[in-house]
Design an enzyme around this catalytic site. Structure first.
Site, mmCIF file in Angstrom:
data_model
loop_
_atom_site.group_PDB
_atom_site.id
_atom_site.type_symbol
_atom_site.label_atom_id
_atom_site.label_comp_id
_atom_site.label_asym_id
_atom_site.label_seq_id
_atom_site.Cartn_x
_atom_site.Cartn_y
_atom_site.Cartn_z
ATOM 1 N N SER A 1 0.875 -1.190 0.000
ATOM 2 C CA SER A 1 0.000 0.000 0.000
ATOM 3 C C SER A 1 0.901 1.226 0.000
ATOM 4 O O SER A 1 2.080 1.145 0.385
ATOM 5 C CB SER A 1 -0.849 -0.007 1.282
ATOM 6 O OG SER A 1 -1.477 1.246 1.476
ATOM 7 N N TYR B 1 -1.877 -0.480 10.463
ATOM 8 C CA TYR B 1 -1.895 -0.833 9.032
ATOM 9 C C TYR B 1 -0.595 -0.396 8.357
ATOM 10 O O TYR B 1 0.038 -1.172 7.633
ATOM 11 C CB TYR B 1 -3.109 -0.180 8.373
ATOM 12 C CG TYR B 1 -3.308 -0.547 6.924
ATOM 13 C CD1 TYR B 1 -3.697 -1.824 6.557
ATOM 14 C CD2 TYR B 1 -3.120 0.393 5.907
ATOM 15 C CE1 TYR B 1 -3.893 -2.171 5.220
ATOM 16 C CE2 TYR B 1 -3.315 0.067 4.577
ATOM 17 C CZ TYR B 1 -3.707 -1.219 4.235
ATOM 18 O OH TYR B 1 -3.891 -1.553 2.911
HETATM 19 P P1 NDP Z 1 -11.075 -6.573 0.156
HETATM 20 O O1 NDP Z 1 -11.482 -6.466 1.583
HETATM 21 O O2 NDP Z 1 -12.057 -6.299 -0.903
HETATM 22 O O3 NDP Z 1 -10.465 -8.034 -0.102
HETATM 23 C C1 NDP Z 1 -9.561 -8.612 0.798
HETATM 24 C C2 NDP Z 1 -9.354 -10.066 0.427
HETATM 25 O O4 NDP Z 1 -8.465 -10.647 1.406
HETATM 26 C C3 NDP Z 1 -10.647 -10.858 0.471
HETATM 27 O O5 NDP Z 1 -10.660 -11.804 -0.574
HETATM 28 C C4 NDP Z 1 -10.563 -11.546 1.813
HETATM 29 O O6 NDP Z 1 -11.322 -12.733 1.790
HETATM 30 C C5 NDP Z 1 -9.063 -11.817 1.917
HETATM 31 N N1 NDP Z 1 -8.628 -12.072 3.289
HETATM 32 C C6 NDP Z 1 -8.759 -11.273 4.372
HETATM 33 N N2 NDP Z 1 -8.289 -11.902 5.461
HETATM 34 C C7 NDP Z 1 -7.860 -13.130 5.047
HETATM 35 C C8 NDP Z 1 -7.280 -14.231 5.710
HETATM 36 N N3 NDP Z 1 -7.054 -14.240 7.028
HETATM 37 N N4 NDP Z 1 -6.951 -15.331 4.984
HETATM 38 C C9 NDP Z 1 -7.200 -15.361 3.643
HETATM 39 N N5 NDP Z 1 -7.730 -14.338 2.962
HETATM 40 C C10 NDP Z 1 -8.063 -13.237 3.663
HETATM 41 O O7 NDP Z 1 -9.798 -5.637 0.022
HETATM 42 P P2 NDP Z 1 -8.990 -5.057 -1.251
HETATM 43 O O8 NDP Z 1 -9.245 -5.855 -2.445
HETATM 44 O O9 NDP Z 1 -9.189 -3.609 -1.257
HETATM 45 O O10 NDP Z 1 -7.499 -5.306 -0.713
HETATM 46 C C11 NDP Z 1 -6.607 -6.223 -1.308
HETATM 47 C C12 NDP Z 1 -5.198 -5.869 -0.866
HETATM 48 O O11 NDP Z 1 -4.883 -4.559 -1.315
HETATM 49 C C13 NDP Z 1 -4.980 -5.864 0.638
HETATM 50 O O12 NDP Z 1 -3.719 -6.398 0.957
HETATM 51 C C14 NDP Z 1 -5.028 -4.384 0.991
HETATM 52 O O13 NDP Z 1 -4.327 -4.097 2.175
HETATM 53 C C15 NDP Z 1 -4.386 -3.796 -0.230
HETATM 54 N N6 NDP Z 1 -4.694 -2.394 -0.451
HETATM 55 C C16 NDP Z 1 -5.998 -1.970 -0.490
HETATM 56 C C17 NDP Z 1 -6.271 -0.632 -0.684
HETATM 57 C C18 NDP Z 1 -7.659 -0.107 -0.716
HETATM 58 O O14 NDP Z 1 -7.844 1.098 -0.818
HETATM 59 N N7 NDP Z 1 -8.676 -0.938 -0.663
HETATM 60 C C19 NDP Z 1 -5.190 0.352 -0.893
HETATM 61 C C20 NDP Z 1 -3.865 -0.216 -0.838
HETATM 62 C C21 NDP Z 1 -3.650 -1.528 -0.621
HETATM 63 P P3 NDP Z 1 -12.010 -13.413 3.067
HETATM 64 O O15 NDP Z 1 -12.484 -12.312 3.963
HETATM 65 O O16 NDP Z 1 -13.073 -14.254 2.456
HETATM 66 O O17 NDP Z 1 -10.920 -14.251 3.679
#
Ligand code: NDP
Length: 259
Positions: A142, A155
Site C-alpha cells: 500500500s 496498518y
Molecule cells: P477486500 O477487503 O475487498 O479483499 C480482501 C481479500 O483478502 C478478500 O478476498 C478476503 O477474503 C481476503 N482475506 C482477508 N483476510 C484473510 C485471511 N485471514 N486469509 C485469507 N484471505 C483473507 O480488500 P482489497 O481488495 O481492497 O485489498 C486487497 C489488498 O490490497 C490488501 O492487501 C489491501 O491491504 C491492499 N490495499 C488496499 C487498498 C484499498 O484502498 N482498498 C489500498 C492499498 C492496498 P475473506 O475475507 O473471504 O478471507
C-alpha cells in the site's frame, strides 16, 4: 495476450476486490490460477468464472494467518498444479484508530493477516520456485507501506513490514531466477475502501459524500483506483519481461506520494 501460458499461480484474497481482478488477469494471460481466501462462495465464484471463460482455475479456502491452513493450501496447489511459479500475497485487512485507541488485539489482527500471512505463504511456495529456477512473488502492500499518517499506525506498520520482507526475499531469490516485488496502491474501488468510508461516517458524523470526498482528496487525480489497474502491474511483474524488476515497491497512486 497469453504471455503466462504454462505458469501456475496462487492468489490469496482472490475472492473479491484487487485479488479477484489479479486472478482473472493472470488467467486471461494464460496462467492456471488457484484462488484462495476464507469465504468459500467468493473463491468458488471467481474460479468458476475463469473456467467458464476457458481458463484453468481452482478454488481453495484458506486462512493465511493459520500455518496449518497454509500447509493445506500448499497441498491443494501441489495436487492441482504440481508446482507454483507465481505467488500473489494479496490477502489483507485494514483498521483505523489513533495510536492510543489501537488495542493490542487490533495490532496483532492486522499483523497476522498482512505480515504473518505474507510470510507463511511465501515460505510455502518460494522454495519450490528457487528449486525450479523461476518464480515471481508479488506482495500487495500500500502507499501506507511507504509513509505514515494519522489513524493508520497498525496498518502502515504492517505494510512497511511487508516491504522489508519483500526486499529480503528479492535478495534471496535473485540468483535463482525468482523476483519479489511489492505493489503499493492508493485507495482502491473495493469493499475495503467502502468500509473505510463507512468508518469515517461513523466516527465523524460526516455524510457519506463528505467522507468519500476526504478519501478522494488523498489522490491528486481525485478518483478511486480500479482493481484492474493493480492487476495490470502484477501481470507485468509476472511476465518474462518483468525479470529485472526485483525488490521494488511500485506505487499505483495517481501521484499521491509525489506531491
Ligand atoms: P477486500 O477487503 O475487498 O479483499 C480482501 C481479500 O483478502 C478478500 O478476498 C478476503 O477474503 C481476503 N482475506 C482477508 N483476510 C484473510 C485471511 N485471514 N486469509 C485469507 N484471505 C483473507 O480488500 P482489497 O481488495 O481492497 O485489498 C486487497 C489488498 O490490497 C490488501 O492487501 C489491501 O491491504 C491492499 N490495499 C488496499 C487498498 C484499498 O484502498 N482498498 C489500498 C492499498 C492496498 P475473506 O475475507 O473471504 O478471507
Amino acid at each position: 495476450m497469453s504471455n503466462l501460458a504454462g505458469r501456475r499461480a496462487v492468489v490469496t484474497g482472490g475472492g473479491r476486490g484487487a485479488g479477484e481482478a489479479i486472478a482473472r488477469s493472470l488467467a486471461e494471460a494464460g496462467a492456471a490460477v488457484l484462488v484462495a481466501a476464507r469465504s468459500a462462495g467468493q473463491v468458488e465464484r471467481v474460479a468458476h468464472d475463469i473456467q467458464r471463460a476457458g481458463g484453468r482455475a481452482w478454488a481453495a479456502t484458506c486462512d493465511v494467518t493459520d500455518e496449518a491452513s497454509v500447509a493445506r493450501l500448499a497441498d491443494t496447489a501441489a495436487g492441482a498444479m504440481s508446482g507454483v511459479d507465481i505467488l500473489v500475497n494479496n490477502a489483507g485487512i485494514a483498521m483505523s484508530a489513533a495510536v492510543h485507541s489501537t488495542t493490542l488485539e487490533d495490532w496483532e489482527r492486522v499483523f497476522a493477516v498482512n505480515v504473518r500471512g505474507t510470510f507463511l505463504c511465501t515460505r510455502a511456495f518460494f522454495p519450490g520456485m528457487v528449486a525450479r529456477g523461476w518464480g515471481r512473488v508479488v506482495n500487495i502492500a500500500s502507499t501506507a507501506g511507504l509513509r505514515g499518517d494519522r489513524y493508520i499506525a497498525a496498518y502502515a506498520a504492517s505494510k512497511h513490514a511487508v516491504l522489508g520482507f519483500t526486499r529480503s526475499v528479492a535478495a534471496e531469490g535473485a540468483r535463482a531466477g525468482v523476483t519479489a516485488n511489492a505493489v503499493c496502491p492508493g485507495y482502491l474501488d473495493t469493499n475495503m475502501t467502502r468500509q473505510s468510508v463507512a468508518r469515517i461516517v461513523e466516527k465523524t458524523g460526516r455524510s457519506e459524500a463528505e467522507a468519500l470526498e476526504a478519501v478522494l482528496a488523498v489522490n491528486p487525480q481525485r478518483r478511486l483506483i480500479a482493481p484492474s489497474e493493480v492487476a495490470a502491474v502484477v501481470r507485468l511483474l509476472c511476465s518474462a519481461e518483468g525479470a529485472s524488476i526485483n525488490g521494488e515497491a511500485i506505487t499505483i497512486d495517481g501521484g499521491e506520494l509525489r506531491r
